[in-house]
Design an enzyme around this catalytic site. Structure first.
Site, PDB file in Angstrom:
ATOM      1  N   SER B 160       0.835  -1.197   0.000  1.00 41.59           N
ATOM      2  CA  SER B 160       0.000   0.000   0.000  1.00 41.59           C
ATOM      3  C   SER B 160       0.879   1.259   0.000  1.00 41.59           C
ATOM      4  O   SER B 160       1.707   1.417  -0.891  1.00 41.59           O
ATOM      5  CB  SER B 160      -0.917  -0.059   1.225  1.00 41.59           C
ATOM      6  OG  SER B 160      -1.966   0.847   1.091  1.00 41.59           O
ATOM      7  N   ASP B 326      -8.734  -6.762  -4.328  1.00 32.96           N
ATOM      8  CA  ASP B 326      -8.327  -5.434  -3.843  1.00 32.96           C
ATOM      9  C   ASP B 326      -8.910  -4.377  -4.779  1.00 32.96           C
ATOM     10  O   ASP B 326      -8.504  -4.264  -5.928  1.00 32.96           O
ATOM     11  CB  ASP B 326      -6.794  -5.359  -3.831  1.00 32.96           C
ATOM     12  CG  ASP B 326      -6.266  -4.040  -3.278  1.00 32.96           C
ATOM     13  OD1 ASP B 326      -7.061  -3.101  -3.075  1.00 32.96           O
ATOM     14  OD2 ASP B 326      -5.048  -3.959  -3.050  1.00 32.96           O
ATOM     15  N   HIS B 359      -7.817  -5.452  -0.012  1.00 39.05           N
ATOM     16  CA  HIS B 359      -6.530  -4.763   0.071  1.00 39.05           C
ATOM     17  C   HIS B 359      -5.692  -5.262   1.248  1.00 39.05           C
ATOM     18  O   HIS B 359      -4.472  -5.382   1.150  1.00 39.05           O
ATOM     19  CB  HIS B 359      -6.800  -3.257   0.199  1.00 39.05           C
ATOM     20  CG  HIS B 359      -5.563  -2.426   0.253  1.00 39.05           C
ATOM     21  ND1 HIS B 359      -4.633  -2.424  -0.763  1.00 39.05           N
ATOM     22  CD2 HIS B 359      -5.093  -1.562   1.192  1.00 39.05           C
ATOM     23  CE1 HIS B 359      -3.648  -1.589  -0.445  1.00 39.05           C
ATOM     24  NE2 HIS B 359      -3.900  -1.060   0.730  1.00 39.05           N
TER      25      HIS B 359
END
Lengths: 198, 389
Positions: B160, B326, B359
């Site tokens: 991320s 995600d 995610h």
């Protein structure tokens, strides 16, 4: 390793840059890295194949020949290899042109639809041939652009691709040089060609 | 919602791990034009640096992560956020590699950030803290790596926002990184993601206890606003199938709905819990600053809009990973980076992992991710000439 892959491996110069498109689990790349110190990259459609290759320390990306060749700069590789995959691409002509653009040489192998076994099958049964090289039925085969050795040679001529070497595979012999194209087209189960752009 | 701040702010100085004052000789020139420094980075290490100083891995944490990667968290008491990945025999093997993780600049776990005291005023920075970028965060980390006497990191890895830092690292310091692993990340923050961040920020500033950013001096905390920000963000880290699998429409400790606005559904109760525990460990102003840093991230923009130019001539070996479910950093974001790396003729691997965990999958137990990272790092270690631990 598959017989045709071994023949391809033997053609590769040591320490060259190789892109293997449709690299499966990466057997050829693994061999080339180990025995020829090749800087190898792979493209593979199946997620399982990619994960296996990367988990094995190979440089493999998930992608396919139709969409993922255009990003590479020209002459990015010494060899761009497409083994047993051309017949499954959406636009084989475009793929061949990309191969000879990004590779100084392209090595392409494919099942020969002109092989006598295929002809006999079609002649006798009047149905789409199912052979060892083409094991799927017409409705579930990934092979959407089948061709014969003669068809392939004609296309290369038409789009300005030079055939540097041609080889033919039969059950009895792995990788004999092609002398007569007509005979190769009749006896060969697979064709293998080394290509360059003109 | 928790009314007590579990950890007094002064305790930030007594956290386990290391703190170093950097930028003492030369200030850190921030993208906003301000020369900042000296500044503090709080960091944690695991494993041992080898004699050649060649086995260091920098782990870059995500938006609300911190340096406590693989140990019990000093504030929450929970396991480290990547305890499944970092440790003896794990993919980031502490018997073999020297793992470094620093709390990002602007963070709230001991590094210089809006809740720390501004030496110029003797008061917390609050909104007086300069607006920082991913580039600033990475330059601050480079000073730490220099301070540790490490010329070349074996690997920079993160998910991320951590992945954004990885990309910035290889673009800014290509000769100081051997291999790079951006996971579930992107080369630019999308409009949708900026929009979600804005919702979170507006929830914070709408809380009267935010006090125009001066809540620390006023003795207040915008807990309600920060909790709402966390709740909204948390939804984006999951996926619809994962939420359905976990909660469905199940009710919370009751047989039927109450025809009111209490947390009837388990999913509501879960989100409220996520929000309330978050405010105990995170600073609201830090949340504003770090989300902003992510919003500003656009690696191609630094290179005339052509992403591949960020990687021209790079010798770094890359492994990108995305997850099928995600939707915050979806696979096409990773694929765009792969295409740019191909155009730059970089050595790149790319794996998309099948999972319904969304995610957050990179933080959770994903055996396929472990296998891929282990294999990639082992291959790279061989190429880098790293001896087995």
């Amino acid at each position: 390793m598959r017989v045709d892959l071994q023949v391809i491996a033997d053609m590769i110069e040591p320490r060259s840059r190789v892109l293997d498109i449709g690299c499966g689990d990466g057997a050829l790349l693994d061999y080339l890295g180990q025995f020829k110190q090749v800087d190898g990259r792979g493209i593979e459609l199946s997620q399982a194949g990619v994960n296996a290759g990367v988990a094995h320390g190979l440089s493999v990306i998930q992608g396919d020949a139709d969409t993922d060749l255009k990003d590479y700069p020209s002459d990015a590789f010494d060899y761009a290899i497409l083994s047993q995959t051309l017949q499954a691409t959406r636009d084989p002509r475009q793929v061949l042109q990309e191969l000879v653009r990004i590779g100084r040489r392209a090595i392409v192998s494919f099942p020969n639809f002109g092989c006598w076994k295929v002809r006999v099958h079609l002649f006798r049964f009047g149905r789409m041939p199912v052979t060892a090289a083409l094991p799927e039925k017409w409705y579930n085969t990934p092979n959407i652009h089948l061709c014969t050795i003669l068809d392939f040679v004609e296309l290369c001529d038409a789009i300005g691709i030079r055939i540097e070497r041609g080889m033919v595979f039969t059950k009895a012999s792995a990788g004999r040089p092609i002398r007569s194209k007509r005979i190769a087209n009749l006896v060969g189960e697979q064709g293998l060609f080394v290509l360059q752009r003109r | 919602m928790s009314a007590v701040l579990k950890m007094p702010d002064a305790a930030r100085g007594n956290l386990p791990g290391h703190r170093v004052l950097l930028g003492t000789e030369r200030k850190l020139l921030l993208d906003c034009g301000v020369g900042f420094g000296p500044y503090t980075l709080a960091y944690q290490t695991y494993g041992a640096l080898n004699a050649q100083r060649s086995n260091a891995i920098l782990v870059c944490h995500a938006l609300t992560g911190d340096q406590f990667v693989a140990e019990e968290h000093p504030v929450t008491g929970k396991a480290g956020w990547w305890a499944t990945m970092v440790g003896p025999g794990l993919p980031l093997d502490t018997d073999r590699y020297f793992i470094i993780c620093a709390n990002v600049l602007g963070g709230c776990m001991g590094s210089s950030g809006p809740m720390e005291i501004n030496p110029a005023t003797g008061k917390p920075y609050g909104l007086g803290f300069p607006v920082i970028t991913i580039g600033d965060i990475v330059r601050s980390q480079k000073m730490l790596i220099d301070h540790l006497g490490i010329d070349k990191l074996f690997c920079v890895i993160g998910g991320s926002m951590g992945g954004m830092q990885v990309l910035q690292w290889v673009s800014s310091f290509p000769d100081n990184v051997f291999c790079a692993v951006p996971i579930a990340s992107s080369a630019r923050h999308s409009a949708q993601n900026i929009a979600f961040h804005e919702v979170g920020r507006q929830a914070i500033v709408a809380d009267p206890d935010w006090c125009g950013g001066n809540y620390l001096e006023e003795g207040k905390r915008p807990h309600r606003g920060l909790a709402v920000a966390r709740m909204a963000a948390h939804i984006t880290y999951l996926s619809e199938p994962a939420l359905h699998r976990k909660f469905g429409r199940a009710l919370q400790d009751r047989a039927k709905v109450t025809y009111g606005f209490d947390a009837d559904f388990q999913v509501e109760s879960y989100l409220r819990y996520q929000g309330s525990t978050f405010v105990d460990r995170f600073d609201a102003n830090s949340y504003l600053y770090i989300t902003r840093a992510m919003d500003y991230f656009d690696l191609a923009a630094e290179h005339g809009g052509v992403l591949s130019r960020a990687f021209t001539g790079t010798k770094v070996r890359f492994c990108l990973v995305s997850f099928t479910s995600d939707w915050l950093f979806p696979t096409p974001e990773s694929r765009a980076i792969v295409h740019a790396l191909n155009a730059a003729m970089a050595n790149v691997s790319f794996v998309e992992i099948q999972t319904d965990k969304g995610h957050d999958a990179f933080l959770l137990d994903e055996p396929e991710l472990d296998k891929v990272l282990k294999g990639f790092l082992e291959g790279c270690a061989e190429h880098a000439g790293l001896k087995r631990g």
